[in-house]
Design a protein around this motif. Structure first.
Motif, PDB file in Angstrom:
ATOM      1  N   PHE B  33       0.835  -1.203   0.000  1.00 29.03           N
ATOM      2  CA  PHE B  33       0.000   0.000   0.000  1.00 29.03           C
ATOM      3  C   PHE B  33       0.873   1.256   0.000  1.00 29.03           C
ATOM      4  N   TRP B  34       1.857   1.289   0.915  1.00 32.20           N
ATOM      5  CA  TRP B  34       2.753   2.459   0.988  1.00 32.20           C
ATOM      6  C   TRP B  34       3.612   2.575  -0.271  1.00 32.20           C
ATOM      7  N   THR B  35       3.984   1.420  -0.816  1.00 28.68           N
ATOM      8  CA  THR B  35       4.794   1.436  -2.037  1.00 28.68           C
ATOM      9  C   THR B  35       4.029   2.090  -3.183  1.00 28.68           C
ATOM     10  N   ALA B  36       2.760   1.717  -3.331  1.00 27.16           N
ATOM     11  CA  ALA B  36       1.948   2.310  -4.398  1.00 27.16           C
ATOM     12  C   ALA B  36       1.779   3.801  -4.148  1.00 27.16           C
ATOM     13  N   LEU B  37       1.505   4.139  -2.889  1.00 29.53           N
ATOM     14  CA  LEU B  37       1.207   5.528  -2.549  1.00 29.53           C
ATOM     15  C   LEU B  37       2.400   6.449  -2.838  1.00 29.53           C
ATOM     16  N   VAL B  38       3.599   5.962  -2.593  1.00 26.20           N
ATOM     17  CA  VAL B  38       4.787   6.793  -2.813  1.00 26.20           C
ATOM     18  C   VAL B  38       5.422   6.506  -4.175  1.00 26.20           C
ATOM     19  N   GLY B  39       5.457   5.238  -4.557  1.00 16.93           N
ATOM     20  CA  GLY B  39       6.158   4.852  -5.785  1.00 16.93           C
ATOM     21  C   GLY B  39       5.500   5.370  -7.046  1.00 16.93           C
ATOM     22  N   LEU B  40       4.166   5.362  -7.069  1.00 17.89           N
ATOM     23  CA  LEU B  40       3.457   5.817  -8.278  1.00 17.89           C
ATOM     24  C   LEU B  40       3.745   7.295  -8.579  1.00 17.89           C
ATOM     25  N   PRO B  41       3.491   8.197  -7.605  1.00 19.93           N
ATOM     26  CA  PRO B  41       3.817   9.598  -7.893  1.00 19.93           C
ATOM     27  C   PRO B  41       5.298   9.799  -8.203  1.00 19.93           C
ATOM     28  N   LEU B  42       6.166   9.100  -7.472  1.00 18.62           N
ATOM     29  CA  LEU B  42       7.598   9.265  -7.697  1.00 18.62           C
ATOM     30  C   LEU B  42       7.958   8.852  -9.129  1.00 18.62           C
ATOM     31  N   TYR B 112       9.500   0.058  -7.543  1.00 17.39           N
ATOM     32  CA  TYR B 112       8.240   0.308  -8.244  1.00 17.39           C
ATOM     33  C   TYR B 112       8.280   1.629  -9.018  1.00 17.39           C
ATOM     34  N   ALA B 113       8.946   2.632  -8.464  1.00 15.29           N
ATOM     35  CA  ALA B 113       9.015   3.935  -9.144  1.00 15.29           C
ATOM     36  C   ALA B 113       9.645   3.780 -10.532  1.00 15.29           C
ATOM     37  N   ARG B 114      10.695   2.975 -10.620  1.00  9.73           N
ATOM     38  CA  ARG B 114      11.334   2.727 -11.923  1.00  9.73           C
ATOM     39  C   ARG B 114      10.378   2.022 -12.876  1.00  9.73           C
TER      40      ARG B 114
END
Ligand SMILES: Nc1ncnc2c1ncn2[C@@H]1O[C@H](COP(=O)(O)OP(=O)(O)OP(=O)(O)O)[C@@H](O)[C@H]1O
Ligand SMILES: [Mg+2]
Lengths: 325, 225
Positions: B33-42, B112-114
C-alpha cells in the motif's frame, strides 16, 4: 482567421542549428480549407506545431482566432487550445476509453456538465457517421472509423480552427476519400477554418480551396487553387496536375503547354495543339481543381521548328514553357 | 498415524502457521500500500522531469534518479539494519511484523518507481499531445491519460513488486521476528522441524500464485487494446 508573420523556427541540435521554418508569412481566411504541401523535411509539421504552440516560434508572430499564441501564458494557452481542434496522422485516441469517452474528454476538460456532455457526444458521433458505435473501444474500430472518432474529438469543443497533420496517410484511398469528404462536410456545416498538412497532392486536389507549397522552410508558392492552377510556370500547379514523364529523342525538345479556366479555354487549347503541324502531343492531363478546369500537355517539337511552333502557340494565347524534360 | 494426522498434531503448524500467514499478509499488504502511494507519484515525477517528459528538469531528475538507484542497489538485508533507528523512531520498536513494513516499503518504493517510469514512457507521446491540445493541464493529463493508458502495465508492475515484497517479507520477518519466513527459519533451520519449513514454503507459494493470478486478472480487466 490564421495569420503568420515572418515566422522562424530554429532547432539547436548537436550538429548545429536546423532552420525548420525560415520566414513564413501566410494568411488563411475563415472557412477556408488550406492545404500545406511539401517534401519530407520541408517544415510542414513544425508549422502546424507552431500554430498549436506545442512548439514556440524562434521569432515571428502566430495569430490564431485573434490570439497571438506565441506569447500566451500556460493558462491562457490551455483556454486558447480549446478553440483549436487537432487531427493526427496516427489518430492518437485514448485506448483505455470508448469512442464516446474519447469525444467526451475535451468536454470534461472544458468543464462541460456531464449531462450536457452526453448529448453533445451523441451529436458528434452522428456528425461523423458513427451513431451507435460510441461504446466501442478504439481497438474495435477500423482505421477510418478511428479517424472519424479523432475528428469528432477535435470538434468537440466547437473550435474555430481544425488542424490536420497528415490525416489520411495511414488510410487506403477509398477511406481517404470518405474522410476528406467528412472534413469538407464539417467545414460547410460549421464554417470552421481547416488546415491540412499532406504530402499527397491528391488530398489537395480533392478537398482544398487554397494551398501553400513549402520547401526548406520557405513558402515557394501559395494561393487559392483557382488562381494557382492558371498561373504560368506555377510549381504548385505542376505538383497538383502532374504530366506523366516521357523521354525525348535527340534534336527534339519537349515543350509544355498549359491552359486553365472555363471549358471553352480547354477546348481552344486542345484545338491549337491538335492543329499544330510540327509538334506531337506525347503526354497530358486534364483536371478540375477548385472548380477550375486545368489542362497541361507535353509536346515533342523538332529543334528546327521550335521558334515557329512556340510563336504559333503563344499567339493562340497559351502558356508555354520550353525544355521541360 | 498418516502424514496428514501428523501435521495436524504439530502445534507449530496448527497454531503458529495461521498466525504467521496473517503476519506475512499484513507485511505484504501494508508495505505494498505504501509502495503504491509513494512509488506511483515518484515514478510519474521521474517520467515528467526526465528527457522527453512533459516538464524536463534535468537537475531534479538526476537527483531523484540517483536516490532511486541507491535505494535499489543496497541489499535488502542491509537496508533493514540501516533503517533500524528510523523504524524505532517511527514505529516505536524495530521488532514485529508491523515494524518490518517500513523497511519493506522503503526497499520497494524505488523498485516500483522505476517500473512506473518505464510504463509511463510506453504511453505514446501523441496521446499526451492530444490531451494537452484540448487544453488539459499536465496534472489532469497525467491522471487521465498517462495513468489510465498505462494501467495494465502499472498493475503488472505492481504485481511483480508485491511478489518481490513476499520474498523480502520473509527476510524482514527473519530479522525482526514474525511471518512465515521467521517461522520457517526458527523451526526448520534451528529446530530441524522440516515439516514446518515445508508448510511455510507452501503457504508462501500459495500467496505468490494468488497475487499473480489476481494481478493478471486485474490487468486484463482494464486492458482494452
Ligand atoms: N525537435 C527537432 N529537433 C531538431 N530538428 C528538428 C526537430 N523537429 C524537426 N526538425 C527538423 O526540422 C525540419 C522540418 O521538419 P518537419 O518535421 O517540420 O518536416 P515535415 O515537412 O513535417 O516532414 P515530413 O513530411 O517528413 O513529416 C527537418 O529538417 C527536421 O529535421
Ligand atoms: Mg511531418
Amino acid at each position: 482567421m490564421i495569420t503568420l508573420q515572418d515566422l522562424r523556427k530554429v532547432y539547436a541540435t548537436r550538429s548545429g542549428e536546423v532552420v525548420a521554418l525560415d520566414g513564413i508569412s501566410l494568411e488563411i481566411p475563415q472557412g477556408q480549407i488550406h492545404g500545406i504541401v511539401g517534401q519530407s523535411g520541408a517544415g510542414k509539421s513544425t508549422l502546424i506545431r507552431c500554430l498549436t504552440a506545442l512548439e514556440r516560434p524562434t521569432t515571428g508572430s502566430v495569430v490564431v482566432d485573434g490570439a497571438e499564441v506565441s506569447v500566451l501564458s500556460e493558462t491562457q494557452l490551455r483556454r486558447a487550445r480549446r478553440r483549436i481542434g487537432m487531427v493526427f496522422q496516427h489518430v492518437n485516441l485514448f485506448e483505455a476509453r470508448t469512442a464516446a469517452a474519447n469525444i467526451a474528454y475535451p468536454l470534461a476538460v472544458a468543464g462541460v456538465p456531464r449531462a450536457e456532455r452526453a448529448t453533445r457526444v451523441a451529436e458528434l458521433l452522428d456528425l461523423v457517421g458513427l451513431g451507435g458505435r460510441g461504446d466501442a473501444y478504439p481497438a474495435q474500430l477500423s482505421g477510418g472509423q478511428k479517424q472519424r472518432v479523432g475528428i469528432a474529438r477535435a470538434l468537440a469543443t466547437e473550435p474555430a480552427v481544425l488542424l490536420c497533420d497528415e490525416p489520411t496517410s495511414a488510410l487506403d484511398s477509398a477511406t481517404t476519400r470518405q474522410i476528406l469528404r467528412l472534413i469538407r462536410d464539417v467545414r460547410d456545416r460549421l464554417g470552421i477554418t481547416v488546415v491540412i498538412i499532406t504530402h499527397e497532392t491528391s488530398v489537395v486536389r480533392e478537398v482544398c480551396d487554397a494551398a501553400t507549397l513549402l520547401a526548406d522552410g520557405r513558402i515557394v508558392e501559395s494561393g487559392p487553387l483557382a488562381d494557382v492552377v492558371t498561373r504560368p510556370g506555377s510549381k504548385l500547379s505542376q505538383a497538383l496536375v502532374p504530366v506523366p514523364d516521357v523521354g525525348v529523342a535527340d534534336q527534339r525538345t519537349l515543350v509544355q503547354v498549359s491552359a486553365g479556366g472555363a471549358q471553352a479555354q480547354i477546348a481552344h487549347a486542345l484545338y491549337a495543339i491538335a492543329t499544330e503541324p510540327d509538334a506531337h502531343v506525347v503526354a497530358g492531363a486534364i483536371e478540375t481543381l477548385g472548380g477550375v478546369r486545368v489542362g497541361r500537355w507535353h509536346l515533342d517539337v523538332p529543334d528546327g521548328d521550335r521558334a515557329a511552333v512556340l510563336g504559333r502557340l503563344r499567339a493562340a494565347g497559351l502558356a508555354v514553357e520550353e525544355d521541360v524534360a | 498415524m498418516s502424514w496428514w494426522d501428523e501435521l495436524l498434531a504439530n502445534p507449530a503448524i496448527t497454531e503458529k502457521l495461521p498466525e504467521a500467514t496473517l503476519e506475512t499478509l499484513g507485511m505484504v499488504v501494508f508495505s505494498s500500500f505504501w509502495t503504491a502511494l509513494v512509488g506511483l507519484p515518484l515514478g510519474l515525477v521521474l517520467h515528467a522531469t526526465g528527457k522527453g517528459g512533459t516538464r524536463p528538469v534535468p537537475v531534479l531528475y538526476a537527483v531523484l534518479s540517483a536516490v532511486v538507484n541507491v535505494g535499489r542497489a543496497i541489499p535488502f538485508i542491509i537496508l533493514i539494519i540501516l533503517l533500524i533507528p528510523v523504524t524505532r523512531a517511527v514505529v516505536g520498536t524495530p521488532l514485529g511484523w508491523q515494524a518490518a513494513v517500513l523497511p519493506l516499503a522503503v526497499g520497494a518504493v524505488p523498485f516500483y518507481a522505476r517500473l512506473v517510469e518505464t510504463s509511463a514512457r510506453e504511453v505514446a507521446p501523441g496521446k499526451i499531445e492530444a490531451a494537452l491540445m484540448v487544453g488539459a493541464s499536465r496534472l489532469r493529463m497525467t491522471g487521465g491519460v498517462i495513468v489510465r493508458e498505462a494501467l495494465p502495465s502499472l498493475i503488472a508492475g505492481f504485481t511483480v513488486t508485491m511478489i518481490a515484497l513476499v520474498g523480502y517479507s520473509a527476510m524482514a520477518g527473519a530479522v525482526g521476528g514474525g511471518g512465515l519466513g521467521f517461522l520457517a527459519i526458527t523451526y526448520g533451520y534451528q529446530r530441524f522441524d522440516v515439516a514446518v519449513m515445508f508448510a511455510a514454503v507452501i503457504v508462501i507459494l500459495a500467496i505468490v500464485f494468488l497475487i499473480q493470478f489476481l494481478g493478471d486478472r486485474a490487468a486484463r480487466l482494464v486492458d482494452h487494446r
